[in-house]
Design a protein around this motif. Structure first.
Motif, short mmCIF file in Angstrom:
data_model
loop_
_atom_site.label_atom_id
_atom_site.label_comp_id
_atom_site.label_asym_id
_atom_site.label_seq_id
_atom_site.Cartn_x
_atom_site.Cartn_y
_atom_site.Cartn_z
N VAL A 244 1.06 8.57 6.91
CA VAL A 244 0.36 7.39 6.39
C VAL A 244 -1.04 7.41 6.99
CG1 VAL A 244 0.27 4.87 6.34
CG2 VAL A 244 2.47 6.05 6.16
N THR A 245 -2.05 7.37 6.14
CA THR A 245 -3.44 7.46 6.60
C THR A 245 -4.23 6.21 6.22
OG1 THR A 245 -4.47 8.40 4.61
CG2 THR A 245 -3.31 9.93 6.07
N ASP A 246 -5.41 6.09 6.81
CA ASP A 246 -6.36 5.03 6.46
C ASP A 246 -7.41 5.53 5.47
OD1 ASP A 246 -5.21 3.11 8.17
OD2 ASP A 246 -6.30 3.91 9.90
N GLY A 247 -7.16 6.71 4.88
CA GLY A 247 -8.15 7.33 4.01
C GLY A 247 -8.59 6.46 2.85
N PHE A 248 -7.66 5.79 2.19
CA PHE A 248 -8.01 4.94 1.06
C PHE A 248 -8.86 3.76 1.51
CE2 PHE A 248 -7.12 1.29 -1.74
CZ PHE A 248 -7.61 1.79 -2.93
N PHE A 249 -8.46 3.12 2.59
CA PHE A 249 -9.23 1.98 3.11
C PHE A 249 -10.63 2.41 3.55
CE2 PHE A 249 -10.71 -0.74 6.58
CZ PHE A 249 -10.64 -2.00 5.98
N ASN A 250 -10.71 3.57 4.19
CA ASN A 250 -12.02 4.06 4.66
C ASN A 250 -12.98 4.31 3.50
OD1 ASN A 250 -11.10 3.96 7.31
ND2 ASN A 250 -10.52 6.11 7.37
N LEU A 251 -12.44 4.74 2.36
CA LEU A 251 -13.29 5.00 1.20
C LEU A 251 -13.66 3.72 0.45
CD1 LEU A 251 -11.70 8.20 -0.42
CD2 LEU A 251 -13.98 8.01 0.56
N THR A 252 -12.68 2.82 0.31
CA THR A 252 -12.86 1.69 -0.61
C THR A 252 -12.96 0.33 0.07
OG1 THR A 252 -10.47 1.30 -0.87
CG2 THR A 252 -11.49 2.97 -2.30
N GLY A 253 -12.52 0.23 1.33
CA GLY A 253 -12.49 -1.06 2.01
C GLY A 253 -11.34 -1.93 1.55
N LYS A 254 -10.36 -1.34 0.82
CA LYS A 254 -9.22 -2.09 0.31
C LYS A 254 -7.91 -1.49 0.81
CE LYS A 254 -11.61 -3.42 -3.96
NZ LYS A 254 -11.55 -3.44 -5.44
N LYS A 255 -6.86 -2.32 0.83
CA LYS A 255 -5.54 -1.83 1.16
C LYS A 255 -4.87 -1.26 -0.09
CE LYS A 255 -4.54 -4.97 5.02
NZ LYS A 255 -3.61 -6.02 5.53
N PRO A 256 -4.12 -0.17 0.04
CA PRO A 256 -3.42 0.38 -1.13
C PRO A 256 -2.29 -0.53 -1.57
CG PRO A 256 -2.74 1.54 0.86
CD PRO A 256 -3.87 0.62 1.26
N GLY A 257 -1.97 -0.51 -2.87
CA GLY A 257 -0.88 -1.31 -3.39
C GLY A 257 0.47 -0.81 -2.90
N SER A 258 1.45 -1.71 -2.86
CA SER A 258 2.79 -1.35 -2.39
C SER A 258 3.67 -0.89 -3.56
CB SER A 258 3.45 -2.55 -1.72
OG SER A 258 3.78 -3.55 -2.68
N LEU A 259 4.76 -0.20 -3.23
CA LEU A 259 5.69 0.25 -4.26
C LEU A 259 6.37 -0.94 -4.93
CD1 LEU A 259 6.97 2.68 -5.68
CD2 LEU A 259 8.79 2.62 -3.96
N GLU A 260 6.66 -1.99 -4.16
CA GLU A 260 7.27 -3.18 -4.74
C GLU A 260 6.36 -3.77 -5.84
OE1 GLU A 260 8.77 -3.19 -0.42
OE2 GLU A 260 6.97 -2.57 -1.51
N GLU A 261 5.08 -3.88 -5.54
CA GLU A 261 4.13 -4.41 -6.53
C GLU A 261 4.08 -3.51 -7.76
OE1 GLU A 261 0.85 -6.41 -3.47
OE2 GLU A 261 0.75 -4.27 -3.95
N PHE A 262 4.14 -2.21 -7.52
CA PHE A 262 4.07 -1.26 -8.63
C PHE A 262 5.27 -1.40 -9.55
CE2 PHE A 262 5.15 2.86 -10.47
CZ PHE A 262 3.99 3.14 -11.17
N VAL A 263 6.47 -1.49 -8.98
CA VAL A 263 7.68 -1.61 -9.79
C VAL A 263 7.66 -2.91 -10.59
CG1 VAL A 263 10.20 -1.75 -9.77
CG2 VAL A 263 9.03 -0.16 -8.24
N ILE A 264 7.21 -3.99 -9.96
CA ILE A 264 7.11 -5.27 -10.66
C ILE A 264 6.16 -5.16 -11.85
CG2 ILE A 264 6.24 -7.64 -10.46
CD1 ILE A 264 7.25 -7.58 -7.53
N ASN A 265 5.02 -4.51 -11.64
CA ASN A 265 4.01 -4.39 -12.69
C ASN A 265 4.39 -3.39 -13.77
OD1 ASN A 265 2.34 -6.28 -11.43
ND2 ASN A 265 1.27 -4.71 -10.24
N ASN A 266 5.35 -2.50 -13.47
CA ASN A 266 5.74 -1.46 -14.43
C ASN A 266 7.23 -1.53 -14.74
OD1 ASN A 266 3.24 0.58 -14.71
ND2 ASN A 266 3.33 -0.17 -12.61
#
Length: 267
Positions: free
Chosen positions: A237-259
């Motif tokens: 698990v890295t901070d790479g996405f946050f370091n690039l965008t300043g945002k937290k990545p979405g969770s799998l729970e959120e993804f399943v709900i949305n899809n």
């Protein structure tokens, strides 16, 4: 981000359906296996997002287009690579990264963990029809990331060429899960029991080639990726996405709900 975009691929009608005229996206015919499509696809383009089509299992099949990018003085290419690839020479992504670097094209490799869309896409058939996750990942953990988050990371590096020139970024979701935990999340959100089948490599390969009818090269690449997963390469698990965008990545729970509809049995 205010950029002018060209979407290039083999099926113009499909691209037009994805990017309607209101998006302001230009459409261009492009095929990695047809060199005569390169010039038009690269016309007036100075940066490229490069994604290997799943059916092209040999890295050499992308080399002619990489050469064409060099000839067109591309300012930055962002290649959709693979988490942990810098330590693993088996998947084609490793040689593609090296070919880009050796060509001296400025690059910003994006090395994501496994897509959440793998579950809602190619592996959703078994979830819908058999209430099973059918992947040979053993008890290994995976830090799944939403492709939408990967897209934002790629847009960020392409938008800021000088800042991210000749860099590589490992981006993951915020949590590493094994497929038993994934099955629990699916069961909770979908309100029906989903189990993890945990097949062996041979059973998985035979099923996806003979029963699902998928391309052998594609299936073999997925086996290599799941082999890597069993070696622990997908758990970081890295901070790479946050370091690039300043945002937290979405969770799998959120993804399943949305899809949810991807996992719902067809009437």
């Amino acid at each position: 981000m205010g950029e002018k975009i060209v979407a290039a691929g083999t099926d113009l009608n499909k691209l037009k359906g994805i990017f309607d005229s209101n998006t302001g996206v230009d459409i261009a015919l492009f095929d990695f296996t047809k060199n005569d499509t390169f010039k038009n696809a690269l016309k007036d383009v100075d940066r490229v997002f490069l994604m290997r089509p799943p059916h092209l299992g040999k890295p050499e099949e992308l080399y002619p287009f990489i050469d064409a990018m060099k000839d067109n003085n591309i300012k930055l290419v962002s290649f959709l690579s693979l988490m942990g690839i810098e330590k693993n020479t088996i998947p084609p992504h490793y040689k593609i990264e090296k070919y880009i670097e050796n060509s001296k094209i400025p690059y910003a490799h994006i090395r994501p963990g496994f897509f959440m869309q793998n579950i809602s896409g190619v592996h959703a058939v078994e979830i819908r029809e058999m209430d099973q996750i059918f992947v040979p990942a053993g008890k290994s953990k995976t830090s799944f990331i939403d492709a939408a988050d990967i897209g934002l990371a790629i847009a960020t590096v392409l938008n800021q060429v000088d800042k991210y020139k000749n860099t590589a970024h490992t981006i993951t979701g915020g949590k590493a899960l094994d497929y038993y935990q994934v099955a629990e999340i699916l069961s909770k959100v979908l309100e029906r029991k989903i189990t993890y089948a945990n097949p062996g490599y041979l059973k998985y390969r035979n099923y996806y080639i003979k029963k699902r009818g998928l391309n052998k090269s594609y299936v073999n690449v997925t086996i290599a990726l799941y082999f890597m997963t069993r070696m622990g390469t997908a758990a970081e698990v890295t901070d790479g996405f946050f370091n690039l965008t300043g945002k937290k990545p979405g969770s799998l729970e959120e993804f399943v709900i949305n899809n949810r509809e991807s996992f719902t049995k067809k009437p």
